[in-house]
Design an enzyme around this catalytic site. Sequence first.
Site, PDB file in Angstrom:
ATOM      1  CD  GLU A  62      -3.050  -0.856   0.149  1.00 16.17           C
ATOM      2  OE1 GLU A  62      -3.313   0.312  -0.198  1.00 16.17           O
ATOM      3  OE2 GLU A  62      -3.594  -1.849  -0.366  1.00 16.17           O
ATOM      4  CB  SER A 423     -55.111 -31.268  -1.931  1.00 21.76           C
ATOM      5  OG  SER A 423     -55.674 -31.650  -3.166  1.00 21.76           O
TER       6      SER A 423
END
Length: 717
Positions: A62, A423
Amino acid sequence: MKEEVKNITREEIFRTIYEIKPPTIFLSRNKNISAELFDRYKEDIEFKDIPRHVVDAFLAAEDEDFFKHKGIDLSSILRAIVRNILEGKIVQGGSTISQQLARNLFLTRERTIQRKIKEIIYAMKIEKELTKEEIFSLYVSLIYFGNGSWGIKSAARNFFGKDVKDLTIAESALLASLPKSPVYYSPINYPEKARARQLWVLKRMLELGSISFDDYRKAVDEKIRVRAWESKFHKYFWFNEHIRRELVNLIGNEQDIKSGFVVKTTLDEECYKYADEALKYGIERAEILNGQNIAKSAEDIKFKIKEIIFPEMHKIYEEEKKPSIARVIETSASGIKIVLDSGEKGNIHPDFSNIKLKVGSEILVKPCPDPKFFCPIPEKIEIEGAIIVLDVKTGDVLCTVGGYDWKKSQFIRSIQAKRQIGSTIKPIVYTAAILSGLYNPATVVKDTPIVFEYESEEGETKEWKPKNIESFSGWVTLQEALAKSINAATVRVAEDVGIGKIRETFKSFGIGAPVEDLTVVLGSISLSPLEVSEIFSTFPNNGKKKKARFIISVERNGDVLYLQEPEENQVITHDISFVMTWMMRNVVLHGTGARAKALGIPIAGKTGTTNDLRDAWFVGFTPNIIVVVWLGRDDFKPIGNYGSGPKIAVPVFVEFMRKYMNKIGKPDFDIPENIEFLKIDPLTGEISNDPRAYLMAFTRENLPTHDEKMNKDFTGF
């Protein structure tokens, strides 16, 4: 520009950090944290507790000049400016660690020149107020590593199961690779990209003199076990996502719910685990039985990964989901025999005995829930499903699973999907028949073809001919008609009782769908599994319908902001609810739910299948829980020839209960004093000792009108 940047002091910086609000937590009914919601999360770490090679890895990745510059790196900024000009937009930041900390503390992540200038100013101010060591430790405490990991402590724990102090050089380089793009470089989802980035970081560490060549070679070759950590929110995703949405409704917006609330929920973690496993098994089973191709390679399937071993990228799957290549060595009437690539021999589960496989063909299999057998794995998943489990006495939703894979769709089918119930509606119709006084379980009903004429919207006379799944039987008892889910008999009962009585009974159960014609008695209405669970709670709860409850309370800073007590309303009497429960008990003992009989505990229930096999249902309940299972396709296309409730929904219920029943025990349904049991021939309705006769339950006010009665001392199920 400068006047928009506030003046910050050392105290202001630390106050901003410590003002990061605590997460909102969801608590299960077992008082465990089942989810956390937060914008940002931090776990403090001091610089002295970070190994030097960990620091060096982040500097290489970084900001290699971090300990030299004053907050900004002009060479990096110039490189970024050139590239951004060439691209015509902001594509590269060139941010130092100090700039990244400034952005995390004081700015948004928007990519604009104005924000970049503010970032530079704040970075220089931070450099004046804090030491380099403080800046670095704050930076690694706050950055996001992906997979729910905020800060290096969380990342080390989630990815490697380690403390930061125990990280190796290779592991440190991999973690340092992630902040640049936690999604793109995810070692679980994109291991090749993560590996390439890790190697780049290691090479930079070597070039910068942070590690020796020997250390570099060892790190490059080191075997790393990267765990596929799963956040608690995602572990119980379907339940937690519904809680999150409910919390938004209660609190007001997405942002506010992430700060300091304690939400006590009804979740039972074991219930969720077993429900999720059972539903996945049931959907995969339904796919194979309805013609889906069997997978040939594990790479074709997105199995749940337990960990990945670098650098080989070897994937280790969750043990219960471990796939294996198998070769078919025998197919016969007795079953399909296979041999795994490990040399182990086994048998394909008998459920799949009718699938066509050639001897010598290779297929992908995994252990079935019944460990004596292997189950073939479908090439792809197109059928969906849902399951919801309700506590009968409180209405608490113990768990719900809303689909096969939440990563594909966050549509919570158990709550949001309105599907025709087929059903499954019949117990409500038969309740109306019992309430009318015209019928009891032994009443004989005509089961022959029936035709209804009606006028279409175009004014044409058309016919409706209710069909049975099986052939017509002539005459059956009301009990047998329900147990075998006989359509023609049900329509005749409804016609006799009258549409008004049906409408009245539906309304009392809270069914708001319009009841305009007799098609509703075969389930033409649409309900969600959640609604079905509430309706059916009436039967095992002595006639009282429970309102489903997900959230018990919401608290903040010790104050109770929301409290939901259990709610119920009396729909039918205890006597009638028991008669109907006993009728549905015989659905399991003698009817379409017979597969659940093997569990060996008191269970009542009802199957459901809609026209063209588009929806498959099963509602099963014991004295203390209700389980609703639904399977179907999101596009409403037919499931396939093997798509009925008894064939694909009941097995999901059985698989769930096989594990969960050990927790809930084997209680009996409460028998009211006003109930009498008689042994009845299911076809003639007569009291009988014939082997085909079985016990039916009656209220004493509605006994069979036969002269002969049997005194039956009945003590339980």
